[in-house]
Design an enzyme around this catalytic site. Structure first.
Site, short mmCIF file in Angstrom:
data_model
loop_
_atom_site.label_atom_id
_atom_site.label_comp_id
_atom_site.label_asym_id
_atom_site.label_seq_id
_atom_site.Cartn_x
_atom_site.Cartn_y
_atom_site.Cartn_z
N SER A 102 0.82 -1.21 0.00
CA SER A 102 0.00 0.00 0.00
C SER A 102 0.86 1.26 0.00
O SER A 102 1.60 1.52 -0.92
CB SER A 102 -0.96 -0.04 1.20
OG SER A 102 -1.97 0.92 1.07
N ASP A 243 -2.30 6.36 -3.55
CA ASP A 243 -1.17 5.72 -2.90
C ASP A 243 -0.65 4.60 -3.80
O ASP A 243 -1.09 4.44 -4.94
CB ASP A 243 -1.53 5.22 -1.50
CG ASP A 243 -2.50 4.05 -1.52
OD1 ASP A 243 -3.21 3.88 -2.53
OD2 ASP A 243 -2.56 3.30 -0.52
N ASP A 245 -0.97 1.42 -4.14
CA ASP A 245 -1.85 0.44 -4.78
C ASP A 245 -3.20 1.03 -5.14
O ASP A 245 -4.12 0.31 -5.55
CB ASP A 245 -2.02 -0.80 -3.91
CG ASP A 245 -2.79 -0.54 -2.62
OD1 ASP A 245 -2.81 0.62 -2.16
OD2 ASP A 245 -3.37 -1.49 -2.06
N ASP A 247 -5.73 2.29 -3.59
CA ASP A 247 -7.00 2.06 -2.89
C ASP A 247 -7.34 3.21 -1.95
O ASP A 247 -8.35 3.17 -1.26
CB ASP A 247 -6.99 0.73 -2.13
CG ASP A 247 -6.00 0.67 -0.99
OD1 ASP A 247 -5.16 1.60 -0.85
OD2 ASP A 247 -6.03 -0.31 -0.22
#
Length: 450
Positions: A102, A243, A245, A247
């Site tokens: 992440s 960010d 990834d 999400d």
């Protein structure tokens, strides 16, 4: 062995160190593959990753484990986490895997797992998988003629872009908007700029040159200073920071002011409430969301439901109680009409839809409430359980008494790092600062004594 591998968002840690080693990744693939075999059909897995260097190692290890369990693996390459959740359902897969840490630096990595319904796994299923990792799992693996195959899948970026675009009304165009999008040198570096451009916007994309080491490095939703500067430089209408990834999302208005997840939830909830779309009479967030959001929703006769930290718990509460807007202050926004998990791009598109409908600048639309003074500090610790020490318990109890009903106190260990997070909020900023500092000092003293 519960708790040794999974945290609040899958498994995460320093790459090539426990628990993020190739060996454990392979065993997670084996255990997850065995846990999600249903019926006699060829079982399939969709596997995505972000752009960090260690993704190659973890990806290949997981492919080995999944194939050993008899699962066919569809390799998606670098792609956002919400795209993996969407493609699990679209491709009728039995399980989805996202290799990502992440917003963490490149030297960390992680494994997130999704069930066939596109939702993150429950604690119970994670515990079942975890219990298999230290056993003789090889005894249950596929026979030689039942091994899985792995192949790269083309066109998945286009599928996700079309999915994201369809979350807006067909007639809506983003023409006339100049948008800066910061992709954090991460998983959305291709799809986010392309989706915004196809919707008609003038797009200035930054941090779209991943090299394995620069994901989240002084960029993205956790480091928006570069985005703020770029918005000023090109006189953009809005800045969007994702960010690693993709999400989570943070918005920057035309003046360079940051709009966090609480304000984004307030904006979307108000818009959906006025149009009759908001379900369940409220919004779901975590204990970390600002008291100002709770008061803002209360003024509209809406309720703020709070959960423990982790977008997985937000989603579980949304599903159980029939709500369709939820998220976290950090920018994980879950809109269950569209997605089963946090989706930074889709959330940003809903903000853009509000801008187009109302034809007002972001700075006017996004300041829905005045945040109550809030302070969060992190305390590092190595081993032990500081929150169970008597002096720390006493300091926390004293702080709750001092804040009274006009404030909130949240103390919790991080689920992804060796940190104790100490957060307080209230109408008196001096009192908030004092109680946080007092607790941090006691925890630090307890840590030093240990």
């Amino acid at each position: 062995m519960a708790g040794n591998y999974f945290g609040t968002d899958g498994i995460r840690g320093r790459a090539n160190k426990f628990p993020m080693t190739a060996e454990i990744a392979m065993r997670v693939g084996m255990a997850a593959g065995l846990s999600f075999q249903r019926g006699s059909h060829r079982h399939r897995v969709v596997l995505g990753k972000d752009t960090r260097l260690s993704g190659y190692m973890i990806e290949n290890a997981m492919v080995a484990g999944l194939c050993a369990a008899g699962m066919d693996v569809f390799l998606l390459g670098p792609i956002p986490t919400p795209a993996v959740a969407m493609l699990v359902r679209s491709l009728r897969a039995d399980i989805g895997v996202m290799i990502s840490a992440s917003h963490n630096p490149y030297y960390d990595n992680g494994i997130k797992l999704f069930g066939p319904d596109g939702y993150k796994l429950s604690d119970e299923i994670e515990e079942r998988i975890e219990s298999m990792l230290d056993k003789d799992i090889e005894l249950a693996l596929a026979d030689s003629d039942g091994l899985g195959r792995a192949k790269r899948v083309d066109g998945v970026h286009d599928r996700y872009i079309e999915f994201a675009k369809r979350t807006l009304p067909r007639s809506m165009s983003l023409s006339g908007l100049r948008i800066v999008v910061d992709c954090a040198n991460g998983a959305a570096y291709k799809v986010a700029p392309e989706a915004l451009w196809e919707l008609g916007a003038e797009v200035v994309a930054i941090n779209v040159e991943p090299n394995g080491f620069n994901i989240n490095k002084e960029c993205g939703s956790t480091h928006p200073a570069g985005l703020q500067k770029k918005v000023h430089e090109v006189r953009a209408d809005i800045g969007i920071a994702l960010d690693g990834d993709a999400d989570r999302v943070v918005i920057v208005d035309e003046n360079g002011t940051i709009v966090d997840g609480d304000q984004i939830m307030a904006l979307i909830a108000e818009s959906w409430h006025q149009s009759g779309r908001l379900a369940g009479g409220g919004v779901v967030s975590t204990v970390m969301s600002n008291l100002g959001l709770e008061r803002f929703l209360g003024d509209m006769k809406l309720q703020l439901h709070r959960t423990k930290v982790g977008d997985r718990y937000v989603v579980e509460h949304m599903r159980a109680h029939g709500l369709n807007v939820g998220g976290e202050q950090s920018g994980h926004i879950v809109l269950s009409d569209f997605s089963t998990t946090g989706d930074g791009l889709v959330s940003a598109l809903q903000v853009l839809a509000c801008i187009k409908r109302q034809n007002r600048p972001v700075s006017e639309l996004s300041k829905k409430f005045e945040p109550v003074p809030q302070l969060l500090k992190n305390v590092h610790f190595s081993g032990g359980k500081p929150l169970e020490e008597a002096p720390v318990k006493a300091a926390i109890e004293d702080a709750r008494h001092r804040l009274g009903k006009a404030g909130r106190l949240v103390i919790r260990p991080s689920g992804t790092e060796p940190l104790i997070r100490v957060m307080a909020e209230g109408d008196d900023p001096q009192l908030v600062e004092a109680v946080v500092n007092d607790i941090v000092e006691v925890i630090s003293e307890t840590r030093s004594a240990a």
